[in-house]
Structure formats: C-alpha cells, structure tokens
Design a protein around this motif. Structure first.
Motif, mmCIF file in Angstrom:
data_model
loop_
_atom_site.group_PDB
_atom_site.id
_atom_site.type_symbol
_atom_site.label_atom_id
_atom_site.label_comp_id
_atom_site.label_asym_id
_atom_site.label_seq_id
_atom_site.Cartn_x
_atom_site.Cartn_y
_atom_site.Cartn_z
ATOM 1 N N ASP A 33 0.840 -1.188 0.000
ATOM 2 C CA ASP A 33 0.000 0.000 0.000
ATOM 3 C C ASP A 33 0.881 1.245 0.000
ATOM 4 O OD1 ASP A 33 0.905 0.383 2.598
ATOM 5 O OD2 ASP A 33 -0.966 -0.274 3.539
ATOM 6 N N ALA A 34 0.263 2.426 0.140
ATOM 7 C CA ALA A 34 0.999 3.681 0.041
ATOM 8 C C ALA A 34 2.043 3.838 1.135
ATOM 9 C CB ALA A 34 0.024 4.855 0.083
ATOM 10 N N THR A 35 1.912 3.081 2.232
ATOM 11 C CA THR A 35 2.876 3.164 3.339
ATOM 12 C C THR A 35 3.987 2.131 3.214
ATOM 13 O OG1 THR A 35 1.723 1.606 4.806
ATOM 14 C CG2 THR A 35 0.973 3.902 4.827
ATOM 15 N N GLY A 36 3.927 1.290 2.169
ATOM 16 C CA GLY A 36 4.923 0.239 1.997
ATOM 17 C C GLY A 36 4.578 -1.061 2.683
ATOM 18 N N LEU A 37 3.385 -1.141 3.250
ATOM 19 C CA LEU A 37 2.943 -2.341 3.958
ATOM 20 C C LEU A 37 2.139 -3.252 3.036
ATOM 21 C CD1 LEU A 37 2.511 -3.844 6.743
ATOM 22 C CD2 LEU A 37 0.381 -2.528 6.939
ATOM 23 N N THR A 38 2.329 -4.555 3.200
ATOM 24 C CA THR A 38 1.461 -5.534 2.549
ATOM 25 C C THR A 38 0.412 -5.937 3.585
ATOM 26 O OG1 THR A 38 3.291 -6.332 1.181
ATOM 27 C CG2 THR A 38 1.345 -7.747 1.354
ATOM 28 N N VAL A 57 -7.367 -2.331 -4.589
ATOM 29 C CA VAL A 57 -5.984 -2.675 -4.919
ATOM 30 C C VAL A 57 -5.758 -2.530 -6.426
ATOM 31 C CG1 VAL A 57 -4.346 -4.596 -5.050
ATOM 32 C CG2 VAL A 57 -5.637 -4.185 -2.937
ATOM 33 N N ARG A 58 -6.679 -3.063 -7.208
ATOM 34 C CA ARG A 58 -6.549 -3.003 -8.672
ATOM 35 C C ARG A 58 -6.527 -1.559 -9.154
ATOM 36 N NH1 ARG A 58 -9.406 -2.963 -13.537
ATOM 37 N NH2 ARG A 58 -11.349 -2.346 -12.536
ATOM 38 N N GLN A 59 -7.439 -0.762 -8.645
ATOM 39 C CA GLN A 59 -7.514 0.630 -9.075
ATOM 40 C C GLN A 59 -6.271 1.406 -8.650
ATOM 41 O OE1 GLN A 59 -9.544 2.036 -11.084
ATOM 42 N NE2 GLN A 59 -11.126 0.441 -11.255
ATOM 43 N N THR A 60 -5.712 1.062 -7.490
ATOM 44 C CA THR A 60 -4.475 1.714 -7.053
ATOM 45 C C THR A 60 -3.357 1.454 -8.042
ATOM 46 O OG1 THR A 60 -5.062 1.592 -4.702
ATOM 47 C CG2 THR A 60 -2.719 1.774 -5.241
ATOM 48 N N MET A 61 -3.209 0.201 -8.475
ATOM 49 C CA MET A 61 -2.147 -0.133 -9.422
ATOM 50 C C MET A 61 -2.379 0.532 -10.776
ATOM 51 S SD MET A 61 -1.004 -4.053 -8.551
ATOM 52 C CE MET A 61 -2.642 -4.768 -8.652
ATOM 53 N N LEU A 62 -3.644 0.579 -11.220
ATOM 54 C CA LEU A 62 -3.944 1.264 -12.484
ATOM 55 C C LEU A 62 -3.615 2.747 -12.378
ATOM 56 C CD1 LEU A 62 -7.323 -0.340 -13.628
ATOM 57 C CD2 LEU A 62 -5.047 -0.729 -14.571
ATOM 58 N N GLY A 63 -3.925 3.343 -11.211
ATOM 59 C CA GLY A 63 -3.606 4.751 -11.009
ATOM 60 C C GLY A 63 -2.114 5.010 -11.044
ATOM 61 N N LEU A 64 -1.333 4.120 -10.434
ATOM 62 C CA LEU A 64 0.120 4.263 -10.449
ATOM 63 C C LEU A 64 0.663 4.128 -11.869
ATOM 64 C CD1 LEU A 64 0.971 2.187 -7.255
ATOM 65 C CD2 LEU A 64 1.288 4.653 -7.537
ATOM 66 N N ARG A 65 0.098 3.212 -12.632
ATOM 67 C CA ARG A 65 0.517 3.047 -14.034
ATOM 68 C C ARG A 65 0.275 4.332 -14.826
ATOM 69 N NH1 ARG A 65 1.888 -1.668 -15.896
ATOM 70 N NH2 ARG A 65 1.566 -3.573 -14.684
ATOM 71 N N THR A 66 -0.921 4.870 -14.683
ATOM 72 C CA THR A 66 -1.270 6.080 -15.422
ATOM 73 C C THR A 66 -0.385 7.247 -14.988
ATOM 74 O OG1 THR A 66 -3.565 5.346 -15.652
ATOM 75 C CG2 THR A 66 -3.133 7.696 -15.937
ATOM 76 N N GLN A 67 -0.163 7.367 -13.682
ATOM 77 C CA GLN A 67 0.676 8.448 -13.175
ATOM 78 C C GLN A 67 2.097 8.341 -13.709
ATOM 79 O OE1 GLN A 67 1.193 8.533 -8.912
ATOM 80 N NE2 GLN A 67 2.411 10.427 -8.941
ATOM 81 N N LEU A 68 2.646 7.115 -13.704
ATOM 82 C CA LEU A 68 4.015 6.936 -14.180
ATOM 83 C C LEU A 68 4.125 7.231 -15.665
ATOM 84 C CD1 LEU A 68 6.924 6.118 -13.656
ATOM 85 C CD2 LEU A 68 6.253 3.717 -13.951
ATOM 86 N N ILE A 101 5.045 -2.680 -10.149
ATOM 87 C CA ILE A 101 4.323 -1.412 -10.084
ATOM 88 C C ILE A 101 3.772 -1.172 -8.684
ATOM 89 C CG2 ILE A 101 2.291 -0.181 -10.951
ATOM 90 C CD1 ILE A 101 4.577 -0.266 -12.944
ATOM 91 N N ALA A 102 3.373 -2.238 -7.998
ATOM 92 C CA ALA A 102 2.812 -2.105 -6.656
ATOM 93 C C ALA A 102 3.860 -1.702 -5.625
ATOM 94 C CB ALA A 102 2.140 -3.411 -6.232
ATOM 95 N N GLY A 103 5.133 -1.658 -6.011
ATOM 96 C CA GLY A 103 6.168 -1.176 -5.114
ATOM 97 C C GLY A 103 6.275 0.339 -5.089
ATOM 98 N N LEU A 104 5.469 1.002 -5.931
ATOM 99 C CA LEU A 104 5.481 2.463 -6.016
ATOM 100 C C LEU A 104 4.381 3.077 -5.159
ATOM 101 C CD1 LEU A 104 5.931 2.749 -9.885
ATOM 102 C CD2 LEU A 104 7.635 3.435 -8.171
ATOM 103 N N ASN A 105 4.467 4.389 -4.964
ATOM 104 C CA ASN A 105 3.361 5.162 -4.416
ATOM 105 C C ASN A 105 3.382 6.531 -5.081
ATOM 106 O OD1 ASN A 105 5.135 6.960 -2.863
ATOM 107 N ND2 ASN A 105 5.409 5.233 -1.472
ATOM 108 N N ALA A 106 2.428 7.364 -4.762
ATOM 109 C CA ALA A 106 2.303 8.650 -5.452
ATOM 110 C C ALA A 106 3.550 9.513 -5.312
ATOM 111 C CB ALA A 106 1.075 9.398 -4.921
ATOM 112 N N GLN A 107 4.283 9.343 -4.198
ATOM 113 C CA GLN A 107 5.472 10.160 -3.968
ATOM 114 C C GLN A 107 6.693 9.624 -4.709
ATOM 115 O OE1 GLN A 107 3.273 9.320 -1.263
ATOM 116 N NE2 GLN A 107 2.412 11.316 -1.849
ATOM 117 N N THR A 108 6.781 8.319 -4.882
ATOM 118 C CA THR A 108 7.972 7.753 -5.518
ATOM 119 C C THR A 108 7.863 7.681 -7.043
ATOM 120 O OG1 THR A 108 7.098 5.507 -5.159
ATOM 121 C CG2 THR A 108 8.606 6.389 -3.496
#
Length: 394
Positions: free
Chosen positions: A38-43, A311-322, A374-381
């Motif tokens: 997740d955004a805090t690095g926790l699974t 979870v799925r939408q988070t990963m899609l959001g990270l993909r789009t952001q990157l 991709i799930a190793g990322l967050n909005a800041q990284t």
C-alpha cells in the motif's frame, strides 16, 4: 555424502532484496519483490481475511488432516471463482497445493507421468520458477516468442508461428492474465487465435493464473481461462490465492485438471491425490479454509471484492501516473505502454546495464531484465522513478 553437493545458482530476486536492505540511501525504491504494497509500503492483511480468521478461531474445533486433495469445499469455491459455469463441475478434478507454485509443480509432474516425452512450450520471457522447475524435472522446454521489446507489447504473430510447431502430446504454458514478468497481455482476438491453434495442433494448454482480479477485474481476468477450458478437450489450470487474497505466507493454491470426457475425472482425481501423497501428503488447510469462508459468505465476499478492486484501481492509477510523468519529462509517448499493461509487473524493455545504472545512480532496484513491480510504487515515488528513468537515458 553431502560433500558432493554443488552450489546452486543464487536467486536473483532474493539477492536484490538483500542489496536493497543494505543500501543506506533514503530515496531507495524497491521494485523487485512481487508483493502488493500500500501507500505506506505495507502488505496489509485484507479485511475479509481478518474477519474470517477471527470467525475460524472461534468456531474451529479440530486441526485434523484434510483429505489428500484438500477440503472439497475449497476446490468447489475456487473452481467457481476461476471457471464459473464455463465447464461442468463434474468434469474438473482438483487438488489443493502449497501455493500456486505447488500447483505448477504438481501440474508438471502430472504431465511427466502422462507423457514423459512431452515438450513444454513456454513464453519468452516467463516467470523464472517455471523454467527452474522444468529444468529440475528434466523436462524438455521449447521457448515461444511473446514480448516485443520495441513496442513493449505482445509479439502475437511470432507467438502463433512458434506455437504452430506444437503437436498432440505437447503442452503450451499460458498466463491466464497479468503476464509475469512483462505485464503485456493477449487481446481477446489474440486469445481466439491461440485457441484455434490449440484445436488444430491438439496440444494441451496449461494455464497459470496467479493474479485474477489484479488486471481488469475478477470476471474479465478469468475470461480467457474460461474460454480455453470450454474450447479444448482437456487442460490444466494452476491457480494461486497469494496475491488476490493477500495470503502469501499461507501457501494456498489449487491445481485443476479439466476433461471434456467426464468419465476421466475419477482417474484424474485419483492421480492428483497420489501426487500430493508423494510430495507433501496432506496439503495445508488454513489459507484454503479462509478462502472458502470468504467465497461462500456473501458479506465476506462482498468486502473482499471491494478491497481487491481498491488494490486493482491503485495499481492502475500508479501506471497512469508513471506514464504521464514520463511523457512530461521525456517529451515522448514511448512509455505509454505502462498504462496499457496490467497486473503487478511491467517490463521496461531495457538492458541489464541500464538497470544497474538505475540502482547505482538512483537507488532504484528492479530485476536485471527490467521487470518492475508497479505495486512497489506510491504517489510520492512515481516522480522520482520517472526522473531516474529519463536521466539514465532509457
């Protein structure tokens, strides 16, 4: 005796984990290990899993062995999740396994029992453990083209040309969704072409589906597997619960053997039970029981599906952001493929030298073939990674 043992190759991902831990840089980014964060690095433990565990703790009154193939209720629940009503339930033999890896291993051993001379057609690239297990078992591997390094998509024509060399008695290993390690998936028409080829050659499909729900949704991610199972005389399916239920350490998987000849189910079921007996006897049950509880309880299932969709939408959001960050920094759309890929992974399609430069200069850790989680990322990284990719000249 043991002095005759030879050193085995080090696991590259585990070596990457160790190097990451020892890196003192505060800006370091871990894109190697294939787990959701997740955004805090926790699974995290999913809400429905916690609720099911609490209920199980209150109600379970024995830890006695299950059957050799595991609890039939687990098989029923998972067959429904993966196959829906694509095939008749009494045409499917199934056995619980220690994780999706256990299901893959049991499938390979089943193939070896049935056809010792079978060739296993494997995508180039594929999950490294596919190749490691096949090599250990001494089975013949035939690579087929899959990833186009220029487009970062699927080389569909090359794939079909290579698979046309398969014949009856051979096995074609396919990823049901969210291809690991590339993130590049077949389109519906391309799946249709693969099915037509399977029907023409008589080769048997084996589908590894480890990320159902991480791509386009639970039903959409199962669509290709269901269509294959419906369209061919027999197939093998290795399913994992590690990712979509977040129960990695519980080692929960299922191997399914589907046959159009329903009379074959008894033989298939007996063989799966026999293989379990030879390898680990009774399969682990804790994770399987949690999955069964979640899938058969409407309230738990609804909450699980809602969190899985988050979870799925988070990963899609990270993909789009990157992809957007890279477009802005590089002034090019050449990274648009990142938004089109699905699942946890994407493959940048660059060289090991560039990957090493990312690590050395920017503390970005990914596998040498440029697979990144991709799930190793967050909005800041994401902006940090985008800038690093541009600066090293990928």
């Amino acid at each position: 005796m043991l002095e005759t043992l030879q050193p085995q190759p080090a696991d590259k991902i585990l070596a990457l984990v160790q190097a990451y831990r020892e890196d003192p840089r505060e800006t370091k980014i871990d894109l190697g290990v294939g787990v959701y964060k997740d955004a805090t690095g926790l699974t995290p433990v999913m809400r429905a899993v916690k609720a099911a565990e609490h209920k199980l703790w209150e109600e379970q009154d024995t830890k006695v062995y299950t059957g050799l193939a595991g609890d039939p209720a687990f098989a029923d629940a998972m067959i429904n999740l993966v196959l829906g009503d694509a095939v008749a339930r009494d045409s499917v033999a199934a056995a619980a396994t220690p994780g999706g890896t256990g299901a893959v291993r049991q499938a390979f051993e089943l193939i070896q029992m049935a056809r010792p001379d079978a060739r296993i057609f494997v995508s180039d690239p594929t999950w490294p453990n596919h190749l490691s297990i096949l090599k250990y078992l001494g089975m013949q591997v035939v690579p087929y083209r899959y990833f186009d390094n220029d487009s970062r998509g699927v080389d569909a024509q090359g794939m079909l040309d290579d698979l046309a060399q398969a014949k009856e008695g051979d096995v074609i290993l396919l990823h049901g969704c969210c291809h690991n390690p590339t993130g590049a998936n077949l389109s519906a028409p391309e799946w249709d072409a693969v099915i037509a080829l399977l029907q023409k050659t008589g080769a048997t499909p084996m589908i590894d589906i480890a990320y159902q729900g991480f791509g386009d949704g639970l039903e959409a991610d199962a669509a290709a597997t269901r269509k294959v199972a419906f369209s061919v005389p027999e197939c093998l399916i290795a399913a994992s619960c590690s990712k979509n239920f977040g129960i990695y350490r519980e080692r929960t998987g299922l191997l399914m053997a589907v046959s159009a000849d329903q009379s074959a189910r008894g033989l298939n079921q007996g063989t799966l039970a026999y293989l379990n007996r030879q390898n680990f006897s009774f399969p682990p049950d804790h994770g399987a029981r949690l999955v069964t509880m979640i899938l058969t309880d409407p309230t738990l299932r609804a909450d699980w599906q809602a969190e899985l969709e988050e979870v799925r939408q988070t990963m899609l959001g990270l993909r789009t952001q990157l992809a957007t960050e890279l477009q802005q920094r590089a002034g090019s759309d050449r990274f648009g493929f990142l938004a089109q890929h699905r699942g946890m992974f994407s493959r940048l399609g660059t060289t090991p030298e560039m990957v090493e430069k990312l690590r050395a200069d920017h503390a970005v850790y990914m596998v040498g073939d440029s697979r990144m989680n991709i799930a190793g990322l967050n909005a800041q990284t994401v902006p940090i990674l985008a800038q690093a990719i541009v600066e090293v000249g990928i």
